[in-house]
Design a protein around this motif. Structure first.
Motif, PDB file in Angstrom:
ATOM      1  N   ASN A  37     -57.842 -47.939 -36.738  1.00  0.00           N
ATOM      2  CA  ASN A  37     -56.381 -48.003 -36.791  1.00  0.00           C
ATOM      3  C   ASN A  37     -55.691 -47.586 -35.497  1.00  0.00           C
ATOM      4  O   ASN A  37     -54.516 -47.898 -35.307  1.00  0.00           O
ATOM      5  CB  ASN A  37     -55.867 -47.136 -37.944  1.00  0.00           C
ATOM      6  N   CYS A  38     -56.368 -46.874 -34.634  1.00  0.00           N
ATOM      7  CA  CYS A  38     -55.747 -46.418 -33.384  1.00  0.00           C
ATOM      8  C   CYS A  38     -56.635 -46.802 -32.203  1.00  0.00           C
ATOM      9  O   CYS A  38     -57.394 -45.968 -31.694  1.00  0.00           O
ATOM     10  CB  CYS A  38     -55.542 -44.914 -33.412  1.00  0.00           C
ATOM     11  N   PRO A  39     -56.546 -48.050 -31.772  1.00  0.00           N
ATOM     12  CA  PRO A  39     -57.370 -48.450 -30.620  1.00  0.00           C
ATOM     13  C   PRO A  39     -56.899 -47.715 -29.378  1.00  0.00           C
ATOM     14  O   PRO A  39     -55.745 -47.286 -29.294  1.00  0.00           O
ATOM     15  CB  PRO A  39     -57.142 -49.962 -30.516  1.00  0.00           C
ATOM     16  N   PRO A  40     -57.760 -47.570 -28.412  1.00  0.00           N
ATOM     17  CA  PRO A  40     -57.341 -46.865 -27.191  1.00  0.00           C
ATOM     18  C   PRO A  40     -56.210 -47.634 -26.498  1.00  0.00           C
ATOM     19  O   PRO A  40     -56.192 -48.867 -26.479  1.00  0.00           O
ATOM     20  CB  PRO A  40     -58.602 -46.849 -26.330  1.00  0.00           C
ATOM     21  N   VAL A  41     -55.269 -46.891 -25.992  1.00  0.00           N
ATOM     22  CA  VAL A  41     -54.092 -47.505 -25.373  1.00  0.00           C
ATOM     23  C   VAL A  41     -54.408 -47.804 -23.906  1.00  0.00           C
ATOM     24  O   VAL A  41     -54.857 -46.940 -23.161  1.00  0.00           O
ATOM     25  CB  VAL A  41     -52.888 -46.540 -25.463  1.00  0.00           C
ATOM     26  N   SER A  42     -54.176 -49.063 -23.572  1.00  0.00           N
ATOM     27  CA  SER A  42     -54.323 -49.423 -22.150  1.00  0.00           C
ATOM     28  C   SER A  42     -52.930 -49.346 -21.543  1.00  0.00           C
ATOM     29  O   SER A  42     -51.975 -49.897 -22.080  1.00  0.00           O
ATOM     30  CB  SER A  42     -54.900 -50.830 -22.021  1.00  0.00           C
ATOM     31  N   MET A  43     -52.796 -48.656 -20.484  1.00  0.00           N
ATOM     32  CA  MET A  43     -51.492 -48.462 -19.863  1.00  0.00           C
ATOM     33  C   MET A  43     -51.010 -49.781 -19.245  1.00  0.00           C
ATOM     34  O   MET A  43     -51.728 -50.403 -18.474  1.00  0.00           O
ATOM     35  CB  MET A  43     -51.582 -47.399 -18.772  1.00  0.00           C
ATOM     36  N   PRO A  44     -49.829 -50.197 -19.648  1.00  0.00           N
ATOM     37  CA  PRO A  44     -49.298 -51.454 -19.097  1.00  0.00           C
ATOM     38  C   PRO A  44     -48.919 -51.292 -17.623  1.00  0.00           C
ATOM     39  O   PRO A  44     -48.540 -50.222 -17.183  1.00  0.00           O
ATOM     40  CB  PRO A  44     -48.072 -51.719 -19.954  1.00  0.00           C
ATOM     41  N   ARG A  45     -49.036 -52.396 -16.903  1.00  0.00           N
ATOM     42  CA  ARG A  45     -48.754 -52.354 -15.462  1.00  0.00           C
ATOM     43  C   ARG A  45     -47.349 -52.882 -15.153  1.00  0.00           C
ATOM     44  O   ARG A  45     -46.762 -52.495 -14.161  1.00  0.00           O
ATOM     45  CB  ARG A  45     -49.794 -53.164 -14.711  1.00  0.00           C
ATOM     46  N   THR A  46     -46.844 -53.766 -16.045  1.00  0.00           N
ATOM     47  CA  THR A  46     -45.516 -54.328 -15.759  1.00  0.00           C
ATOM     48  C   THR A  46     -44.538 -53.882 -16.848  1.00  0.00           C
ATOM     49  O   THR A  46     -44.918 -53.376 -17.899  1.00  0.00           O
ATOM     50  CB  THR A  46     -45.565 -55.868 -15.743  1.00  0.00           C
ATOM     51  N   GLN A  51     -42.705 -53.310 -22.659  1.00  0.00           N
ATOM     52  CA  GLN A  51     -41.808 -53.681 -23.755  1.00  0.00           C
ATOM     53  C   GLN A  51     -42.598 -54.252 -24.933  1.00  0.00           C
ATOM     54  O   GLN A  51     -42.316 -53.944 -26.089  1.00  0.00           O
ATOM     55  CB  GLN A  51     -40.774 -54.696 -23.260  1.00  0.00           C
ATOM     56  N   GLU A  52     -43.589 -55.076 -24.668  1.00  0.00           N
ATOM     57  CA  GLU A  52     -44.413 -55.633 -25.742  1.00  0.00           C
ATOM     58  C   GLU A  52     -45.178 -54.522 -26.465  1.00  0.00           C
ATOM     59  O   GLU A  52     -45.303 -54.539 -27.690  1.00  0.00           O
ATOM     60  CB  GLU A  52     -45.384 -56.672 -25.180  1.00  0.00           C
TER      61      GLU A  52
END
Length: 171
Positions: A37-46, A51-52
């Motif tokens: 239920n909680c996949p690792p969060v990949s930090m967005p670059r843009t 926002q997504e």
């Protein structure tokens, strides 16, 4: 007492092993649930990816809130049912079988004395409290009883002479 001590120690050691196994299973279940239920969060670059990610997190929050609300309603309903069942159980426990009663020969006075104790002063002899009434006998009732032979009475009243006698007797 010597025989009980080893069996107690044995039971305690078995219980300790079982509790340790349950703790390991619980930890494994927790880590599996978190992975699903909680996949690792990949930090967005843009900015758009950020926002997504926020929209996705908000959707997840809404979904989880709905599930939480549904579960809370289910829990409150179940708790209410449990309370109702507890009340029913208490009602049933309060009822008991009535013992078979023996017949006891007791006068009404004795029964009231047993129920009310020394306060009992009422006498249950109802006839003693009644007034004495003298019966008055009306003259008409006497005449009806003293009629005598009914054939003679009919012959006296038959015809015009009999009617005339009736009117004269009334006047």
């Amino acid at each position: 007492t010597c025989l009980c001590a080893p069996s107690k120690l044995l039971m305690l050691s078995i219980a300790k092993v079982l509790l340790e196994e349950e703790d390991k299973e619980r930890e494994q279940e927790r880590s599996r649930y978190m992975a699903e239920n909680c996949p690792p969060v990949s930090m967005p670059r843009t900015m758009q990816e950020l926002q997504e990610l926020c929209k996705e997190i908000n959707k997840n929050i809404d979904r989880i809130d709905e599930e939480r609300y549904d579960l809370e309603m289910k829990v409150t309903k179940t708790n209410k049912e449990i309370e109702d069942l507890k009340i029913k159980v208490q009602d049933l426990m309060g009822k008991f079988k009535k013992p078979v009663l023996r017949k006891v020969r007791m006068s009404a006075d004795a029964m009231l004395k047993a129920l009310l104790g020394s306060k009992h002063t009422v006498n249950m002899d109802l006839r003693a409290n009644l007034k004495q009434v003298k019966k008055e006998v009306k003259e008409e009732d006497k005449e009806l009883r003293d009629v005598g032979d009914w054939r003679k009475n009919i012959e006296d009243k038959s015809g015009m002479d009999g009617r005339k006698k009736m009117f004269e007797a009334e006047a």
